[in-house]
Scaffold this motif. Structure first.
Motif, short mmCIF file in Angstrom:
data_model
loop_
_atom_site.label_atom_id
_atom_site.label_comp_id
_atom_site.label_asym_id
_atom_site.label_seq_id
_atom_site.Cartn_x
_atom_site.Cartn_y
_atom_site.Cartn_z
N VAL A 274 -22.71 8.40 -38.79
CA VAL A 274 -23.26 7.38 -39.68
C VAL A 274 -24.69 7.09 -39.27
CG1 VAL A 274 -22.96 5.07 -40.60
CG2 VAL A 274 -20.97 6.39 -39.91
N THR A 275 -25.62 7.26 -40.17
CA THR A 275 -27.02 6.96 -39.84
C THR A 275 -27.22 5.47 -39.78
OG1 THR A 275 -27.72 6.95 -42.16
CG2 THR A 275 -27.75 9.07 -41.01
N THR A 276 -28.16 5.02 -38.97
CA THR A 276 -28.40 3.60 -38.78
C THR A 276 -28.72 2.89 -40.08
OG1 THR A 276 -29.23 4.04 -36.56
CG2 THR A 276 -29.80 1.92 -37.53
N ALA A 277 -29.49 3.57 -40.96
CA ALA A 277 -29.90 2.94 -42.21
C ALA A 277 -28.71 2.64 -43.11
CB ALA A 277 -30.90 3.83 -42.93
N ASP A 278 -27.65 3.45 -43.00
CA ASP A 278 -26.50 3.30 -43.90
C ASP A 278 -25.34 2.58 -43.22
OD1 ASP A 278 -27.87 4.76 -45.82
OD2 ASP A 278 -27.11 6.67 -45.04
N ALA A 279 -25.51 2.15 -41.97
CA ALA A 279 -24.37 1.70 -41.18
C ALA A 279 -24.26 0.18 -41.12
CB ALA A 279 -24.46 2.26 -39.77
N ALA A 280 -23.04 -0.27 -40.97
CA ALA A 280 -22.74 -1.65 -40.62
C ALA A 280 -22.23 -1.64 -39.18
CB ALA A 280 -21.70 -2.22 -41.56
N SER A 281 -22.45 -2.74 -38.46
CA SER A 281 -22.04 -2.83 -37.06
C SER A 281 -20.73 -3.58 -36.94
CB SER A 281 -23.11 -3.55 -36.24
OG SER A 281 -24.34 -2.87 -36.32
N ILE A 282 -19.93 -3.24 -35.94
CA ILE A 282 -18.71 -3.99 -35.69
C ILE A 282 -18.56 -4.31 -34.20
CG2 ILE A 282 -17.58 -2.86 -37.63
CD1 ILE A 282 -15.72 -1.58 -35.48
N ASP A 283 -18.06 -5.48 -33.95
CA ASP A 283 -17.57 -5.84 -32.62
C ASP A 283 -16.06 -5.99 -32.79
OD1 ASP A 283 -20.18 -6.01 -31.85
OD2 ASP A 283 -20.24 -8.20 -31.84
N LEU A 284 -15.30 -5.15 -32.18
CA LEU A 284 -13.84 -5.15 -32.33
C LEU A 284 -13.22 -5.81 -31.11
CD1 LEU A 284 -11.81 -4.02 -34.41
CD2 LEU A 284 -11.67 -1.98 -33.02
N LEU A 285 -12.48 -6.89 -31.36
CA LEU A 285 -11.87 -7.63 -30.25
C LEU A 285 -10.38 -7.76 -30.46
CD1 LEU A 285 -14.69 -9.42 -31.23
CD2 LEU A 285 -14.36 -10.12 -28.88
N ILE A 286 -9.67 -8.03 -29.39
CA ILE A 286 -8.24 -8.21 -29.48
C ILE A 286 -7.85 -9.46 -28.70
CG2 ILE A 286 -7.75 -6.72 -27.50
CD1 ILE A 286 -5.29 -5.72 -29.06
N GLY A 287 -6.96 -10.24 -29.26
CA GLY A 287 -6.52 -11.48 -28.63
C GLY A 287 -5.04 -11.67 -28.80
N ASP A 288 -4.54 -12.90 -28.70
CA ASP A 288 -3.10 -13.09 -28.61
C ASP A 288 -2.64 -14.41 -29.21
OD1 ASP A 288 -0.36 -13.01 -27.53
OD2 ASP A 288 -1.12 -14.56 -26.21
N ALA A 289 -1.44 -14.37 -29.77
CA ALA A 289 -0.69 -15.59 -30.10
C ALA A 289 0.53 -15.58 -29.17
CB ALA A 289 -0.26 -15.59 -31.56
N PRO A 290 0.71 -16.59 -28.32
CA PRO A 290 1.60 -16.47 -27.17
C PRO A 290 3.09 -16.66 -27.48
CG PRO A 290 0.58 -18.61 -27.22
CD PRO A 290 -0.02 -17.85 -28.36
N VAL A 291 3.91 -16.25 -26.51
CA VAL A 291 5.34 -16.50 -26.52
C VAL A 291 5.70 -17.11 -25.17
CG1 VAL A 291 5.89 -14.19 -25.68
CG2 VAL A 291 7.61 -15.45 -26.97
N ASP A 292 6.63 -18.07 -25.17
CA ASP A 292 6.88 -18.86 -23.96
C ASP A 292 7.80 -18.18 -22.95
OD1 ASP A 292 5.25 -20.88 -24.81
OD2 ASP A 292 6.86 -22.10 -25.64
N GLU A 293 8.65 -17.25 -23.39
CA GLU A 293 9.65 -16.69 -22.49
C GLU A 293 9.10 -15.58 -21.60
OE1 GLU A 293 10.06 -17.07 -25.69
OE2 GLU A 293 11.62 -18.60 -25.86
N LEU A 294 7.90 -15.08 -21.93
CA LEU A 294 7.33 -13.96 -21.20
C LEU A 294 6.06 -14.39 -20.48
CD1 LEU A 294 7.71 -11.14 -23.88
CD2 LEU A 294 9.26 -11.66 -21.98
N SER A 295 5.79 -13.71 -19.35
CA SER A 295 4.54 -13.97 -18.63
C SER A 295 3.49 -12.93 -18.97
CB SER A 295 4.78 -13.98 -17.13
OG SER A 295 5.21 -12.70 -16.67
N SER A 296 3.91 -11.74 -19.42
CA SER A 296 2.95 -10.71 -19.81
C SER A 296 3.58 -9.79 -20.84
CB SER A 296 2.47 -9.90 -18.60
OG SER A 296 3.53 -9.17 -18.03
N PHE A 297 2.71 -9.19 -21.65
CA PHE A 297 3.15 -8.21 -22.65
C PHE A 297 2.05 -7.17 -22.76
CE2 PHE A 297 4.04 -6.29 -26.68
CZ PHE A 297 5.41 -6.38 -26.85
#
Length: 574
Positions: A39-62
């Protein structure tokens, strides 16, 4: 802008939140390459891709490995994989912050969803005591869809946020484990600041006059370059040169392109990170970096016991070292030579005296070959408050200080801070604590909405004795109740439903609910499945025939009067 979940070939395994800035570029297959080169810069859109969480109480990690992410167009065509490499993440370590997966570019176009791909064999979940819990992933990819298609334009940035709610995604399998069938929500985010998890990488450019560093962000484990951000120093940024606090002038005189760094802070618009701290590091990487919970502390010997939750880097060598020791879920760590960083609202360097049982920490480990205790090079304390998982005790008059009893595997019980799971823990209030519902957007609650029988998590400072423990509350997170039932009546004017209950999951709080309960729709209630808005919900109900059944899954809290306030209604008409 919200989205609904759209299944393609399958669902996604994981509880996550994914944020993208403007557009996604393709790039390879699972584990992918750099898709931005096409993708050339002139035709491109930028993205910052992040990942997060909605928690569960019975577990300490997933933990789960993200293999690929694709932007989806309205015609169901999609970009190549935008990830530079696969990424193992602990979704329960990302409750109040997000992890950066990728900074990339993609073709400017119209998109209406994101498809995620996971490795179903990579899942490792642990209970509150750190024991591995079996999880069966039903399918390994899923697409979350926006209500309205989004046009990503060249040279612009947009944020998308995906939440996979583990509470809704996990169900018990009847033999002590879980089935994973993800519930995904996609929203367009325009927050001025998004908290990010810790970042690692190398400096590319020093801009002293602007108080900025242009940096390459690296994947914590593979060290793959996942994109570039600009770190911005402000008056409260803690600047460190190998653990020594320095002034801004000293810092910028020392920092050079190619230097390795660690940082965290808040991602602002335009790819700028408002840094809470920036650490210049030696080029030598630790043998492993592990995060977890401090479950015991021996200040005299300068050792701590860490319940492992997530291995950020050095997974293979640390796993080998643990297998030689019988694969324990806790390790002993010596901190006599470690540098200790306390994050909090105002980051600062600390000492061993600042460590405490119940803290969530990340530790850079030195040589592993000699076995335990493993030597710590760095210890970063994420939060200095202790978290108590429990249930509001019955027979109390709230609002006021109130008591909870703890989950039997809560660290305070296991560490002896609280005598037993039956010992009341006094929750002390001063009016400054935050109270919110464990639901997307974290709706704020009033103290009066805390009811006996509710499950909640209290964060604060421990005090008292094991027989008369107390916690000075900083925040209280209330877990919503859940029920399944059939709609028998409805009132569009009162915005309410009458539901015959088939099953109650988590408690709503207060007196037991009657067999038929009135459900009041909260402002901003999320409606899903056969209807996606409140208006559509009532229109659907008005069209029911005698042969139709309207089944609902309701998430909410009790109102203290025998009714329920719903924050989410999932409706299926048969």
């Amino acid at each position: 802008m919200n989205c609904s979940f759209r299944a393609l070939a399958a669902f996604v395994p994981g509880t996550l939140a994914l944020a993208a800035v403007t557009a996604c570029g393709g790039g390879g297959s699972s584990g992918g390459g750099d898709s931005t080169t096409a993708v050339t810069t002139a035709d491109a859109a930028s993205i910052d891709l992040l990942i997060g969480d909605a928690p569960v109480d019975e577990l300490s990690s997933f933990e789960i490995e993200v293999l690929a992410a694709h932007l989806v167009r309205p015609d169901n065509s999609e970009t190549d994989n935008v990830l530079a490499s696969s990424r193992m993440v602990d979704l329960l370590d990302l409750v109040s912050k997000s992890a950066l997966l990728r900074v990339a570019t993609t073709e400017a176009d119209v998109y209406d969803g994101v498809r995620l791909v996971f490795d179903p064999d990579s899942v490792e979940a642990r209970d509150l005591a750190g024991e591995v819990v079996p999880v069966q992933v039903l399918t390994a990819d899923a697409t979350a869809v926006l209500d309205e298609a989004l046009e990503l334009e060249a040279a612009e940035r947009t944020r998308l946020h995906l939440d996979v709610d583990l509470d809704e995604s996990l169900s018990e399998d009847g033999s002590g484990g879980y089935l994973f069938d993800p519930e995904v929500v996609l929203t367009v985010r325009d927050d001025p600041e998004l908290p990010l998890d810790g970042l690692h990488g190398r400096i590319r450019e020093v801009k002293e006059r602007r108080g900025q560093l242009v940096v390459a962000i690296h994947d914590p484990d593979s060290d793959t370059d996942i994109g570039h951000l600009t770190l911005e120093v402000f008056d409260r940024t803690l600047l460190l040169d190998e653990g020594k606090p320095v002034t801004a002038r000293q810092f910028f005189n020392t920092a050079s392109p190619g230097d390795r760094f660690a940082a965290d802070g808040k991602l602002m618009r335009g790819g700028i990170l408002k840094a809470s701290y920036i650490l210049l590091r030696e080029d030598r990487r630790p043998e492993a970096e592990v995060s977890g919970l401090v479950t015991d502390l021996n200040s005299a010997n300068q050792q701590l016991t860490l319940q492992i939750r997530h291995i950020e880097r050095g997974r293979s060598p640390l796993k080998r070292a643990l297998r030689r020791l019988g694969a324990p879920n806790e390790i002993t760590v010596s901190f006599d030579l470690a540098r200790i960083l306390l994050k909090g609202e105002t980051p600062r360097m600390g000492t061993g005296d600042d460590l405490a049982i119940g803290q969530r920490v990340r530790i850079d480990l030195g040589p592993l070959a000699s076995g335990m205790p493993f030597p710590a090079q760095w210890i970063v304390v994420d939060d200095e408050g202790l978290r108590f998982h429990g249930t509001v005790a019955d027979g109390q008059s709230i609002p006021a200080d109130f008591d909870i009893t703890l989950h039997p595997r809560d660290v305070a019980v296991r560490a002896g801070l609280v005598e037993s799971e039956d010992t009341p823990v006094a929750v002390l209030l001063d009016g400054t604590e935050t109270i919110y519902l464990k639901f997307q957007g974290h709706p704020e609650l009033e103290l009066e909405q805390i009811l006996p029988g509710q499950h909640l998590r209290v964060t604060g400072d421990y005090g008292g004795t094991p027989t008369e423990p107390e916690v000075n509350a900083d925040s209280i997170r209330v877990r919503p109740g859940r029920l399944d039932g059939e709609v028998e009546a409805w009132d569009p004017v009162e915005q309410s439903l009458t539901v015959a209950i088939d099953k109650i999951g988590d408690p709503f709080g207060g007196d037991p609910l009657d067999e038929k309960v009135v459900i009041h729709l909260a402002d901003g209630v999320v409606v899903k499945r056969d209807a996606t808005t409140v208006d559509e919900l009532f229109e659907l109900l008005e069209k029911l025939t005698d042969d139709d059944e309207a089944e609902v899954h309701v998430t909410g809290i009790g109102d203290g009067l025998g009714d329920v306030v719903a924050y989410r209604v999932i409706i299926d008409v048969d």
